[in-house]
Scaffold this motif. Structure first.
Motif, short mmCIF file in Angstrom:
data_model
loop_
_atom_site.label_atom_id
_atom_site.label_comp_id
_atom_site.label_asym_id
_atom_site.label_seq_id
_atom_site.Cartn_x
_atom_site.Cartn_y
_atom_site.Cartn_z
N VAL A 233 0.55 -1.54 0.42
CA VAL A 233 0.36 0.12 0.23
C VAL A 233 0.33 1.36 -0.38
CG1 VAL A 233 -1.90 1.18 1.36
CG2 VAL A 233 -1.90 -1.18 1.46
N ALA A 234 1.80 1.27 0.69
CA ALA A 234 2.53 2.88 0.90
C ALA A 234 3.10 2.35 -0.75
CB ALA A 234 4.15 2.28 1.90
N LYS A 235 4.08 1.61 -1.61
CA LYS A 235 4.72 1.77 -2.44
C LYS A 235 3.97 2.35 -3.11
CE LYS A 235 8.62 0.52 -4.46
NZ LYS A 235 10.25 2.20 -4.57
N LEU A 236 2.76 1.88 -3.17
CA LEU A 236 1.62 2.29 -4.37
C LEU A 236 1.59 4.34 -4.27
CD1 LEU A 236 -1.63 0.31 -4.19
CD2 LEU A 236 -0.20 0.28 -6.22
N LEU A 237 1.41 4.69 -3.23
CA LEU A 237 1.41 6.23 -2.67
C LEU A 237 2.27 6.89 -3.01
CD1 LEU A 237 0.24 5.36 0.69
CD2 LEU A 237 -1.56 6.84 -1.23
N THR A 238 3.84 6.67 -2.22
CA THR A 238 4.87 7.01 -2.68
C THR A 238 6.20 6.29 -2.66
OG1 THR A 238 5.74 7.26 -0.61
CG2 THR A 238 4.29 9.25 -1.69
N GLU A 239 7.92 6.93 -2.82
CA GLU A 239 8.33 5.67 -3.17
C GLU A 239 9.23 5.71 -1.79
OE1 GLU A 239 11.37 5.01 -5.03
OE2 GLU A 239 10.31 5.89 -6.96
N LEU A 240 9.98 4.21 -1.30
CA LEU A 240 9.93 4.20 0.25
C LEU A 240 11.81 4.26 0.84
CD1 LEU A 240 7.63 1.87 1.00
CD2 LEU A 240 7.41 3.87 1.72
N ASN A 241 12.17 4.77 1.76
CA ASN A 241 13.39 4.51 1.50
C ASN A 241 14.03 3.50 2.70
OD1 ASN A 241 14.67 6.18 -0.23
ND2 ASN A 241 14.23 8.06 1.07
N SER A 242 14.90 2.40 2.61
CA SER A 242 14.53 1.29 3.21
C SER A 242 16.06 2.22 4.24
CB SER A 242 14.96 -0.38 2.80
OG SER A 242 14.87 -0.77 3.97
N LEU A 243 15.28 2.17 5.89
CA LEU A 243 16.21 2.29 6.81
C LEU A 243 17.62 1.23 7.43
CD1 LEU A 243 14.10 4.22 9.20
CD2 LEU A 243 15.73 4.95 7.45
N PRO A 244 18.50 1.23 7.16
CA PRO A 244 20.13 0.45 7.25
C PRO A 244 19.87 0.06 9.16
CG PRO A 244 20.78 2.80 7.13
CD PRO A 244 19.20 3.00 7.12
N TYR A 245 19.71 -1.71 8.32
CA TYR A 245 20.44 -2.38 10.18
C TYR A 245 18.85 -2.00 10.48
CZ TYR A 245 24.33 -0.48 8.99
OH TYR A 245 26.18 -0.35 8.24
N ARG A 246 17.82 -2.10 10.23
CA ARG A 246 16.33 -2.36 10.40
C ARG A 246 15.60 -2.63 9.53
NH1 ARG A 246 15.39 0.15 15.34
NH2 ARG A 246 16.96 2.50 15.43
N GLN A 247 14.73 -3.42 10.35
CA GLN A 247 13.33 -4.94 9.45
C GLN A 247 12.24 -4.06 9.78
OE1 GLN A 247 12.95 -8.67 10.03
NE2 GLN A 247 14.54 -8.74 8.26
N HIS A 248 11.80 -4.06 7.66
CA HIS A 248 10.10 -3.07 7.20
C HIS A 248 10.26 -1.95 8.42
CE1 HIS A 248 9.94 -7.47 6.67
NE2 HIS A 248 9.74 -7.67 8.15
N GLU A 249 11.49 -1.29 8.22
CA GLU A 249 11.06 0.21 8.67
C GLU A 249 11.57 1.43 7.11
OE1 GLU A 249 11.38 0.19 13.20
OE2 GLU A 249 12.71 1.56 12.29
#
Ligand code: ADP
Ligand code: MG
Length: 325
Positions: A233-249
């Protein structure tokens, strides 16, 4: 029961391919809903079932308390009260705009027909083009004629299947805003299916996000933007940057603050692309597994340079099933 009631629809074309899984939606008279999902998520199948043009495996559709019969239950499939419009509008090439719009009214009283066609020409802002042929119109105007033709017989429900895909962005925005007002004026109930969340949000505030035939999230644009249920859902709305060393953030480009002094997280600017509102940076962020997308509204950072990034803690999105990446 609502005016349009879609109840527990299941459909699969073959054993392993579920086009729709327990799809239910309640739509009030005059409401406009957008159904948004990636290609292959079951949107067109849903509209064909609602229109009575496809046989579902399970479930029912009611309009105004009348059950919609599918092609297995009805001799001539489909209903005049339910109009389905596609990207390819199939106008009659040798008929004028007015003739195209009036075509479904062939058997109606002549005075009524003329009045209805004129009303639609006025509403659609096509009166000046009434005697032109389809090929003399822009893509957006042609699509308006197709919609005018569908509206001529005063349908109860209008189903729009990615109707704007072939139009350029400028035509599209103007057309969507124009159509929204017309649908409201005529109090017609509309389901718009699209893969484009911007189109959906320009048309309506009521969003139903679907993935692999299942509803993932329903709500207003604000609700969905502020609390997307998962990565998809989030990816349909905008680009997402994946936080380093974090899961699913994740952090959205718009929520990043750029600094030119050390601090926070450091990145090397791989590319800077000039866009109308900002420079779009592609950044190799320390520790991140993929490049980040960063909006530089100050246009102060150059390709090959360094940027430090920070963000407010409450802007971090925790998105389960990040596996969809
Ligand atoms: P969308 O409109 O969201 O792109 P569709 O409803 O067209 O999705 O398709 C949903 C799924 O059903 C896809 O996996 C597609 O390949 C499959 N499908 C659609 N129509 C048929 C068909 N007539 N025969 C077999 N499979 C189909
Ligand atoms: Mg489709």
């Amino acid at each position: 029961m609502s005016f349009l009631s879609i109840q527990h629809i299941y459909k699969k074309y073959d054993k392993d391919n579920h086009a729709l899984v327990d799809f239910s939606l309640e739509v009030e008279k005059g409401e406009i809903w957008s159904i948004v999902g990636e290609s292959g998520s079951g949107k067109s199948t849903l509209l064909r079932i609602v229109a009575g043009l496809e046989i579902q495996d399970e479930g029912r559709v009611y309009i105004n308390n009348h059950k919609i019969l599918n092609p297995g239950e009805k001799l001539v499939p489909g209903y005049e009260e339910i109009q389905l419009i596609h990207q390819q509008h199939n106008l009659y090439p040798h008929s004028t705009v007015a003739e195209n719009i009036g075509r479904p009214l062939l058997l109606f009283d002549k005075a009524y027909k003329e009045e209805r066609v004129q009303l639609l020409l006025d509403l659609l802002n096509l009166t000046a083009h009434r005697d032109k042929l389809p090929r003399e119109l822009s893509g957006g105007q042609q699509q308006k004629v197709a919609i005018g033709r569908a509206l001529s017989i005063e349908p109860e429900v209008l189903l729009l299947d990615e109707p704007f895909s072939s139009l350029d962005n400028i035509q599209k925005r103007a057309l969507i805003r124009e159509l929204k007002l017309i649908f409201q004026e005529l109090n017609v109930t509309v389901l718009l299916v699209t893969h484009d969340i911007d189109d959906a949000m320009t048309m309506t505030d009521k969003l139903c996000i679907i993935k692999s035939g299942e509803i993932v999230q329903m709500g207003s644009a604000q609700e969905v933007y502020e609390a997307p249920k998962d990565y998809y859902v989030a990816k349909l709305l905008t680009e997402l940057n994946s936080l380093p060393y974090r899961q699913h953030e994740y952090i959205r480009p718009v929520d990043l603050v750029l600094h030119n002094a050390a601090g926070c997280i450091k990145g090397r600017i791989i590319n800077s692309q000039y866009l109308i509102d900002h420079n779009l940076l592609t950044v190799a962020v320390d520790g991140a597994s993929a490049y980040w997308t960063v909006e530089d509204r100050s246009r102060a950072f150059n390709q090959g340079g360094t940027v430090w990034l920070s963000w407010a803690a409450d802007k971090v999105l925790q998105l389960p099933s990040g596996t969809a990446e």
